[in-house]
Structure formats: C-alpha cells, structure tokens
Design an enzyme around this catalytic site. Structure first.
Site, mmCIF file in Angstrom:
data_model
loop_
_atom_site.group_PDB
_atom_site.id
_atom_site.type_symbol
_atom_site.label_atom_id
_atom_site.label_comp_id
_atom_site.label_asym_id
_atom_site.label_seq_id
_atom_site.Cartn_x
_atom_site.Cartn_y
_atom_site.Cartn_z
ATOM 1 N N ASP A 105 2.777 4.868 -1.920
ATOM 2 C CA ASP A 105 3.390 6.140 -2.322
ATOM 3 C C ASP A 105 2.315 6.910 -3.078
ATOM 4 O O ASP A 105 1.787 6.413 -4.074
ATOM 5 C CB ASP A 105 4.606 5.830 -3.207
ATOM 6 C CG ASP A 105 5.414 7.061 -3.583
ATOM 7 O OD1 ASP A 105 4.814 8.127 -3.824
ATOM 8 O OD2 ASP A 105 6.654 6.933 -3.671
ATOM 9 N N ASP A 163 2.426 9.093 -5.137
ATOM 10 C CA ASP A 163 2.675 9.353 -6.555
ATOM 11 C C ASP A 163 2.277 8.181 -7.450
ATOM 12 O O ASP A 163 2.371 8.266 -8.673
ATOM 13 C CB ASP A 163 4.106 9.849 -6.816
ATOM 14 C CG ASP A 163 5.180 8.782 -6.714
ATOM 15 O OD1 ASP A 163 4.898 7.595 -6.915
ATOM 16 O OD2 ASP A 163 6.340 9.161 -6.445
ATOM 17 N N HIS A 219 15.129 7.872 -0.922
ATOM 18 C CA HIS A 219 13.751 7.441 -1.214
ATOM 19 C C HIS A 219 13.648 6.661 -2.526
ATOM 20 O O HIS A 219 12.604 6.056 -2.775
ATOM 21 C CB HIS A 219 12.757 8.618 -1.177
ATOM 22 C CG HIS A 219 12.782 9.529 -2.366
ATOM 23 N ND1 HIS A 219 11.749 10.399 -2.660
ATOM 24 C CD2 HIS A 219 13.717 9.717 -3.334
ATOM 25 C CE1 HIS A 219 12.048 11.082 -3.763
ATOM 26 N NE2 HIS A 219 13.226 10.685 -4.180
ATOM 27 N N HIS A 233 7.203 4.578 -9.207
ATOM 28 C CA HIS A 233 8.610 4.178 -9.342
ATOM 29 C C HIS A 233 8.859 2.848 -8.624
ATOM 30 O O HIS A 233 8.117 2.512 -7.696
ATOM 31 C CB HIS A 233 9.529 5.230 -8.716
ATOM 32 C CG HIS A 233 9.184 6.655 -9.058
ATOM 33 N ND1 HIS A 233 8.249 7.375 -8.353
ATOM 34 C CD2 HIS A 233 9.621 7.463 -10.041
ATOM 35 C CE1 HIS A 233 8.127 8.585 -8.891
ATOM 36 N NE2 HIS A 233 8.946 8.670 -9.928
ATOM 37 N N ASP A 256 11.776 2.203 -6.982
ATOM 38 C CA ASP A 256 12.588 2.494 -5.788
ATOM 39 C C ASP A 256 13.622 1.398 -5.510
ATOM 40 O O ASP A 256 13.905 1.069 -4.356
ATOM 41 C CB ASP A 256 11.688 2.684 -4.545
ATOM 42 C CG ASP A 256 10.747 3.870 -4.680
ATOM 43 O OD1 ASP A 256 10.953 4.714 -5.572
ATOM 44 O OD2 ASP A 256 9.786 3.949 -3.882
#
Ligand SMILES: [Mn+2]
Length: 314
Positions: free
Chosen positions: A239, A241, A153, A138, A140
C-alpha cells in the site's frame, strides 16, 4: 546503469505479469482507479524489462463503476467489490498457473482479497508455505461490524483471515486464506480501537512505526522475514500509504510519520535478498492527489529494488 549488477537471488519467475485493476470501489476517496495507468506512465514495464525480466502487460480488467453509495449493513459497495475481486482473482490465478509472477496494479487495497485468495490457493496446491508482508500505514483488519466507514479497503486482512463479510471470505478454498502467524505488517501507524483488539485476539505480528524507530528497518525486516526459505511463497501487499506522505503524497489516506524513501528501499532490498518473492500487489496509488506523478515514480523505484536492483554487486 547497473543492469548487470542484479542481486544474486532473483525471484523464481522471470516473467512478470502486470494486471491493472482500475477501481476505487473499496476506497474512501476517488482516484485510485487511475493507479494502473500512472504506474505505466512511470514506466514500470520498461524499468523491470531493463532489469532482465520478461514483461506481459495484460492491460486493465473491467468491472462496475463506483457508485459512491452510502454503506448498507456496515459495507459500502459490496456487490461491486465482489465483482472486481472476482476479476482480480481470476487474473492472478491465471498468471500463477502460467508460471508468471503476478503484479496487481490497483486500485484500492480491497483488491488484496481477490489477489491473495488466488495466491493462497496456488501456494497450497504447490505445497508452498505462504507468507504475506503487508506494507501499510494501516492494518486493514476491520470488519463490517467494526468499520467506522464501511469502506472495504479497510477490511481485506480480516477477510483473508476468515473474519470479514461472508461474501468475501473463503475464496482460497479454506476459511482463512492466510494463517495469522504467516502475516507481518510493516509501517503501521494508524489503527482503530476495534482493530487493536482484533490484532491482539488474532495474534498478528505488527511492526509499527515505534518498532521501526526503536530497532531500525534492518532489524525489523530480519524479524519479519524469519523462517522464509525455499519452500516459501512470499507475497508482498504494498500500500503506497506505507511510505511517509512527504515521499508519497498521491494516496487517499496518508498518515504522517511513515518510513522514509531510504528506509523503504532497505525494506524492499531485504525482501529481494530472500529470492522468494512470488506475487505482488501495488495499491492505493491515487494520481488525483499526486504531484506530477511523483508517487508512481517512487513506487517504480521501490519495485525495482523489490525485484533485485542493488547499487553494488553483492
Ligand atoms: Mn491498506
């Protein structure tokens, strides 16, 4: 073992300072607060120590529990986020002042606000050019005006660029901690509609999965690292992810179609080759969703490469 086969360009600081921030204050699901201990269980300290670094583990910071309140004015847990980020800011600033390389062990990605604000101030004081690599599924870059959830977040990039909620902006001593052109995003595959507009408006450099598919990780990282030189303070905000969930299931907001383990290794190796890595966040590891600590172990393997472990002497 290949302890004597380190890359020729080790990071400048030989002392790495582990800072645990056990909180999910900015997350959408519970569990990221267990991240620091999962990384310890996966032997992050021992692994880096065998690579020749001196390790200082500062233990865990403390802060408020996550109340799981509903968002208010587009923000969830603002006061708690401020408290945790203040603690992170102080710890990261302390590590840098001591000449150590800070490794922030989150915790969720909202903690990047405190971490990178401290890094930005330090880099500015030292006359270093800050570059930030945001390894993530993402971008963010939501704000309290655009976030569908209010989870902080999803907002650290906006805050660091000077566009988030005012309480979380300006901590580095400048409105924007980082210039948009000094950031690059790797592995992106989930962007909200308003974030797309923000990316275009801010002129952010986003290497999304399509870019990696079409050009490969090697070309992507060559582009992302262009201009990094001896005057650069290179910060990596990792991150978990970012990785494909097949390799890293222990994350709160996994998105399929991410880099493979090997692609991610190459990404880390190419960052290590610059020799300019000077600070790191490892965030969004969620042991409650993991399988036998697999994601923490993958994180440690990738961090090893980030700090210069390579298969062959080069
Ligand atoms: Mn993130």
């Amino acid at each position: 073992m290949s302890d004597n086969l380190l890359s020729e360009a080790p990071p400048a600081a030989r002392t790495l300072e582990l800072i645990g921030a056990p909180t999910d204050i900015g997350a959408s699901v519970r569990g990221a607060g267990m991240g620091p201990d999962a990384l310890r269980v996966a032997d992050l300290a021992g692994t880096l120590s065998r690579q020749g670094f001196t390790i200082v583990d500062r233990g865990n910071l403390s802060g408020p529990a996550t109340p799981w309140d509903a968002p208010s004015n587009g923000l969830r847990h603002l006061s708690g986020s401020i408290a945790w980020n203040r603690a992170v800011y102080d710890a990261v600033a302390g590590a840098l002042t001591a000449g150590h390389l800070p490794i922030l062990m989150g915790g969720d990605h909202s903690l990047g606000i405190g971490s990178i604000s401290a890094v930005a101030r330090h880099a500015r004081q030292r006359g270093k050019q800050l570059r930030v690599l945001w390894l993530d599924a993402h971008t963010d870059v939501n704000t309290e005006m655009t976030s569908p959830s209010g989870n902080i977040h999803g907002m650290p990039v906006a805050c660091l660029l000077g566009h988030g909620p005012k309480e979380l902006v300006g901590w580095s001593g400048a409105t924007a901690a980082v210039a948009p052109e000094s950031m690059a995003f790797i592995g992106i595959r989930s962007v909200d509609a308003d974030e797309k507009a923000a990316i275009r408006q801010l002129g952010l450099t986003v290497f999304d999965m399509r870019h990696i598919d079409e050009h490969g990780m090697r070309t992507t990282m060559t582009e992302a690292l262009q201009g990094v030189d001896q005057d650069t303070h290179l910060h990596v905000s990792f991150d978990l992810d970012c990785l494909d969930p097949d390799y890293a299931p222990g994350v709160g907001t996994g998105v399929r179609g991410g880099p493979t383990w090997r692609e991610m290794q190459l990404c880390m190796e190419m960052i290590a080759d610059t020799g300019q890595l000077a600070s790191l966040d490892v965030v969004e590891l969620n042991p409650a969703l993991d399988l036998r600590n697999q994601t923490a172990e993958v994180a440690v393997e990738l961090i090893e490469s980030l700090f210069g472990k390579s298969t062959l002497a080069r």
